[in-house]
Scaffold this motif. Structure first.
Motif, PDB file in Angstrom:
ATOM      1  N   CYS A  11       0.873  -1.167   0.000  1.00 52.27           N
ATOM      2  CA  CYS A  11       0.000   0.000   0.000  1.00 52.27           C
ATOM      3  C   CYS A  11       0.915   1.223   0.000  1.00 52.27           C
ATOM      4  O   CYS A  11       1.724   1.406   0.909  1.00 52.27           O
ATOM      5  CB  CYS A  11      -0.894   0.002   1.235  1.00 52.27           C
ATOM      6  SG  CYS A  11      -1.938   1.469   1.322  1.00 52.27           S
ATOM      7  N   VAL A  12       0.798   2.028  -1.059  1.00 48.48           N
ATOM      8  CA  VAL A  12       1.655   3.207  -1.248  1.00 48.48           C
ATOM      9  C   VAL A  12       0.731   4.429  -1.341  1.00 48.48           C
ATOM     10  O   VAL A  12       0.328   4.823  -2.432  1.00 48.48           O
ATOM     11  CB  VAL A  12       2.508   3.077  -2.533  1.00 48.48           C
ATOM     12  CG1 VAL A  12       3.500   4.233  -2.635  1.00 48.48           C
ATOM     13  CG2 VAL A  12       3.228   1.746  -2.578  1.00 48.48           C
ATOM     14  N   PRO A  13       0.372   5.013  -0.203  1.00 47.77           N
ATOM     15  CA  PRO A  13      -0.598   6.109  -0.208  1.00 47.77           C
ATOM     16  C   PRO A  13      -0.155   7.344  -0.990  1.00 47.77           C
ATOM     17  O   PRO A  13      -0.960   7.990  -1.633  1.00 47.77           O
ATOM     18  CB  PRO A  13      -0.784   6.453   1.265  1.00 47.77           C
ATOM     19  CG  PRO A  13      -0.292   5.267   2.009  1.00 47.77           C
ATOM     20  CD  PRO A  13       0.754   4.634   1.146  1.00 47.77           C
ATOM     21  N   ARG A  14       1.143   7.657  -0.922  1.00 46.72           N
ATOM     22  CA  ARG A  14       1.665   8.822  -1.637  1.00 46.72           C
ATOM     23  C   ARG A  14       2.936   8.385  -2.369  1.00 46.72           C
ATOM     24  O   ARG A  14       4.012   8.314  -1.785  1.00 46.72           O
ATOM     25  CB  ARG A  14       1.948   9.959  -0.668  1.00 46.72           C
ATOM     26  CG  ARG A  14       0.650  10.513  -0.073  1.00 46.72           C
ATOM     27  CD  ARG A  14       0.852  11.586   0.958  1.00 46.72           C
ATOM     28  NE  ARG A  14       1.748  12.636   0.494  1.00 46.72           N
ATOM     29  CZ  ARG A  14       2.337  13.494   1.316  1.00 46.72           C
ATOM     30  NH1 ARG A  14       2.129  13.419   2.615  1.00 46.72           N
ATOM     31  NH2 ARG A  14       3.130  14.418   0.836  1.00 46.72           N
ATOM     32  N   VAL A  15       2.773   8.116  -3.646  1.00 44.68           N
ATOM     33  CA  VAL A  15       3.862   7.566  -4.454  1.00 44.68           C
ATOM     34  C   VAL A  15       5.120   8.428  -4.370  1.00 44.68           C
ATOM     35  O   VAL A  15       6.233   7.911  -4.292  1.00 44.68           O
ATOM     36  CB  VAL A  15       3.403   7.392  -5.919  1.00 44.68           C
ATOM     37  CG1 VAL A  15       4.531   6.907  -6.788  1.00 44.68           C
ATOM     38  CG2 VAL A  15       2.234   6.433  -5.993  1.00 44.68           C
ATOM     39  N   GLU A  16       4.953   9.730  -4.352  1.00 52.06           N
ATOM     40  CA  GLU A  16       6.110  10.634  -4.345  1.00 52.06           C
ATOM     41  C   GLU A  16       6.954  10.503  -3.074  1.00 52.06           C
ATOM     42  O   GLU A  16       8.134  10.825  -3.076  1.00 52.06           O
ATOM     43  CB  GLU A  16       5.659  12.095  -4.541  1.00 52.06           C
ATOM     44  CG  GLU A  16       4.893  12.700  -3.386  1.00 52.06           C
ATOM     45  CD  GLU A  16       3.412  12.387  -3.354  1.00 52.06           C
ATOM     46  OE1 GLU A  16       2.711  12.973  -2.502  1.00 52.06           O
ATOM     47  OE2 GLU A  16       2.933  11.557  -4.155  1.00 52.06           O
ATOM     48  N   ARG A  17       6.374   9.998  -1.986  1.00 50.18           N
ATOM     49  CA  ARG A  17       7.136   9.830  -0.737  1.00 50.18           C
ATOM     50  C   ARG A  17       7.855   8.479  -0.689  1.00 50.18           C
ATOM     51  O   ARG A  17       8.711   8.262   0.168  1.00 50.18           O
ATOM     52  CB  ARG A  17       6.220   9.980   0.464  1.00 50.18           C
ATOM     53  CG  ARG A  17       5.753  11.424   0.643  1.00 50.18           C
ATOM     54  CD  ARG A  17       4.952  11.584   1.907  1.00 50.18           C
ATOM     55  NE  ARG A  17       5.667  11.118   3.074  1.00 50.18           N
ATOM     56  CZ  ARG A  17       6.285  11.911   3.951  1.00 50.18           C
ATOM     57  NH1 ARG A  17       6.297  13.206   3.769  1.00 50.18           N
ATOM     58  NH2 ARG A  17       6.889  11.398   5.008  1.00 50.18           N
ATOM     59  N   GLU A  18       7.485   7.557  -1.568  1.00 52.09           N
ATOM     60  CA  GLU A  18       8.102   6.236  -1.635  1.00 52.09           C
ATOM     61  C   GLU A  18       8.029   5.479  -0.310  1.00 52.09           C
ATOM     62  O   GLU A  18       8.901   4.687   0.014  1.00 52.09           O
ATOM     63  CB  GLU A  18       9.544   6.337  -2.133  1.00 52.09           C
ATOM     64  CG  GLU A  18       9.630   6.896  -3.543  1.00 52.09           C
ATOM     65  CD  GLU A  18      11.033   6.925  -4.109  1.00 52.09           C
ATOM     66  OE1 GLU A  18      11.925   6.248  -3.557  1.00 52.09           O
ATOM     67  OE2 GLU A  18      11.221   7.620  -5.112  1.00 52.09           O
ATOM     68  N   GLU A  19       6.956   5.709   0.445  1.00 44.73           N
ATOM     69  CA  GLU A  19       6.720   4.991   1.694  1.00 44.73           C
ATOM     70  C   GLU A  19       5.591   3.989   1.451  1.00 44.73           C
ATOM     71  O   GLU A  19       4.656   4.279   0.712  1.00 44.73           O
ATOM     72  CB  GLU A  19       6.302   5.960   2.802  1.00 44.73           C
ATOM     73  CG  GLU A  19       7.378   6.970   3.134  1.00 44.73           C
ATOM     74  CD  GLU A  19       6.877   8.039   4.084  1.00 44.73           C
ATOM     75  OE1 GLU A  19       7.738   8.629   4.761  1.00 44.73           O
ATOM     76  OE2 GLU A  19       5.669   8.300   4.161  1.00 44.73           O
ATOM     77  N   PHE A  20       5.703   2.827   2.091  1.00 42.93           N
ATOM     78  CA  PHE A  20       4.680   1.812   1.882  1.00 42.93           C
ATOM     79  C   PHE A  20       4.572   0.885   3.074  1.00 42.93           C
ATOM     80  O   PHE A  20       5.491   0.811   3.899  1.00 42.93           O
ATOM     81  CB  PHE A  20       4.956   1.001   0.614  1.00 42.93           C
ATOM     82  CG  PHE A  20       6.259   0.252   0.643  1.00 42.93           C
ATOM     83  CD1 PHE A  20       6.337  -1.016   1.202  1.00 42.93           C
ATOM     84  CD2 PHE A  20       7.408   0.803   0.099  1.00 42.93           C
ATOM     85  CE1 PHE A  20       7.534  -1.714   1.232  1.00 42.93           C
ATOM     86  CE2 PHE A  20       8.609   0.108   0.110  1.00 42.93           C
ATOM     87  CZ  PHE A  20       8.674  -1.150   0.679  1.00 42.93           C
ATOM     88  N   LEU A  21       3.444   0.196   3.138  1.00 43.25           N
ATOM     89  CA  LEU A  21       3.236  -0.900   4.079  1.00 43.25           C
ATOM     90  C   LEU A  21       2.874  -2.137   3.272  1.00 43.25           C
ATOM     91  O   LEU A  21       2.067  -2.067   2.340  1.00 43.25           O
ATOM     92  CB  LEU A  21       2.091  -0.591   5.045  1.00 43.25           C
ATOM     93  CG  LEU A  21       2.356   0.460   6.113  1.00 43.25           C
ATOM     94  CD1 LEU A  21       1.092   0.731   6.923  1.00 43.25           C
ATOM     95  CD2 LEU A  21       3.478   0.009   7.032  1.00 43.25           C
ATOM     96  N   ASN A  22       3.450  -3.267   3.621  1.00 45.31           N
ATOM     97  CA  ASN A  22       3.097  -4.526   2.967  1.00 45.31           C
ATOM     98  C   ASN A  22       1.707  -4.951   3.420  1.00 45.31           C
ATOM     99  O   ASN A  22       1.416  -4.936   4.622  1.00 45.31           O
ATOM    100  CB  ASN A  22       4.108  -5.615   3.325  1.00 45.31           C
ATOM    101  CG  ASN A  22       5.487  -5.335   2.781  1.00 45.31           C
ATOM    102  OD1 ASN A  22       5.658  -4.514   1.889  1.00 45.31           O
ATOM    103  ND2 ASN A  22       6.484  -6.011   3.320  1.00 45.31           N
ATOM    104  N   VAL A  23       0.857  -5.320   2.450  1.00 46.68           N
ATOM    105  CA  VAL A  23      -0.514  -5.715   2.785  1.00 46.68           C
ATOM    106  C   VAL A  23      -0.900  -7.089   2.232  1.00 46.68           C
ATOM    107  O   VAL A  23      -1.946  -7.622   2.587  1.00 46.68           O
ATOM    108  CB  VAL A  23      -1.538  -4.656   2.311  1.00 46.68           C
ATOM    109  CG1 VAL A  23      -1.372  -3.362   3.094  1.00 46.68           C
ATOM    110  CG2 VAL A  23      -1.451  -4.409   0.816  1.00 46.68           C
ATOM    111  N   GLY A  24      -0.098  -7.673   1.364  1.00 40.67           N
ATOM    112  CA  GLY A  24      -0.447  -8.971   0.794  1.00 40.67           C
ATOM    113  C   GLY A  24       0.706  -9.602   0.050  1.00 40.67           C
ATOM    114  O   GLY A  24       1.749  -8.974  -0.151  1.00 40.67           O
ATOM    115  N   VAL A  25       0.496 -10.838  -0.374  1.00 38.87           N
ATOM    116  CA  VAL A  25       1.497 -11.593  -1.137  1.00 38.87           C
ATOM    117  C   VAL A  25       0.771 -12.413  -2.206  1.00 38.87           C
ATOM    118  O   VAL A  25      -0.253 -13.035  -1.920  1.00 38.87           O
ATOM    119  CB  VAL A  25       2.299 -12.565  -0.234  1.00 38.87           C
ATOM    120  CG1 VAL A  25       3.347 -13.320  -1.044  1.00 38.87           C
ATOM    121  CG2 VAL A  25       2.940 -11.848   0.932  1.00 38.87           C
TER     122      VAL A  25
END
Length: 131
Positions: A11-25
């Motif tokens: 889950c990448v809420p703001r692509v420009e910040r390059e921050e994410f949480l893993n939510v699935g595989v």
């Protein structure tokens, strides 16, 4: 043992910040004729990470991925293709809130068990950690 490939869904809420949480595989094992997804969305964790994020939209995206894996006829198009083509579609980079990470591989005797293990190791919070 069968070779398999997997991609972590982020889950990448703001692509420009390059921050994410893993939510699935997503796991694909051609020899075992296996393509499936497992996911675990913590609404509290996503809300603290991205307060304005529509978590229902993220969950709907994950349900779409599950439908593609199952070959859900209601989805048409890519869901009707063979498993390899469907995995290719799911692992393709996108500029949306739900994105696949890099593809990795390994060997497995049981793709479903491997999927469960990857979900536990790469998506769920480690035992003892609080949200």
């Amino acid at each position: 043992m069968n070779p398999y490939q997997y991609a972590v869904l982020r889950c990448v809420p703001r692509v420009e910040r390059e921050e994410f949480l893993n939510v699935g595989v997503v796991v694909y094992c051609q020899r075992a004729d296996f393509l499936d997804v497992a996911w675990d969305v913590s609404r509290e964790r996503l809300a603290s990470f991205a307060p304005s994020l529509d978590v229902d939209t993220v969950c709907a995206g994950l349900e779409f991925v599950a439908g593609v894996c199952r070959g859900d006829a209601a989805l048409g198009g890519v869901a009707a293709d063979d498993l390899g083509t469907r995995f290719g579609f799911l692992k393709a980079p996108r500029s949306t809130v739900l994105q696949p990470g890099p593809v990795h591989g390994g060997l497995t005797a049981d793709p479903a068990a491997t999927l469960a293990d990857l979900l536990a190791r790469l998506v769920r919070l480690p035992h003892g950690m609080q949200e």
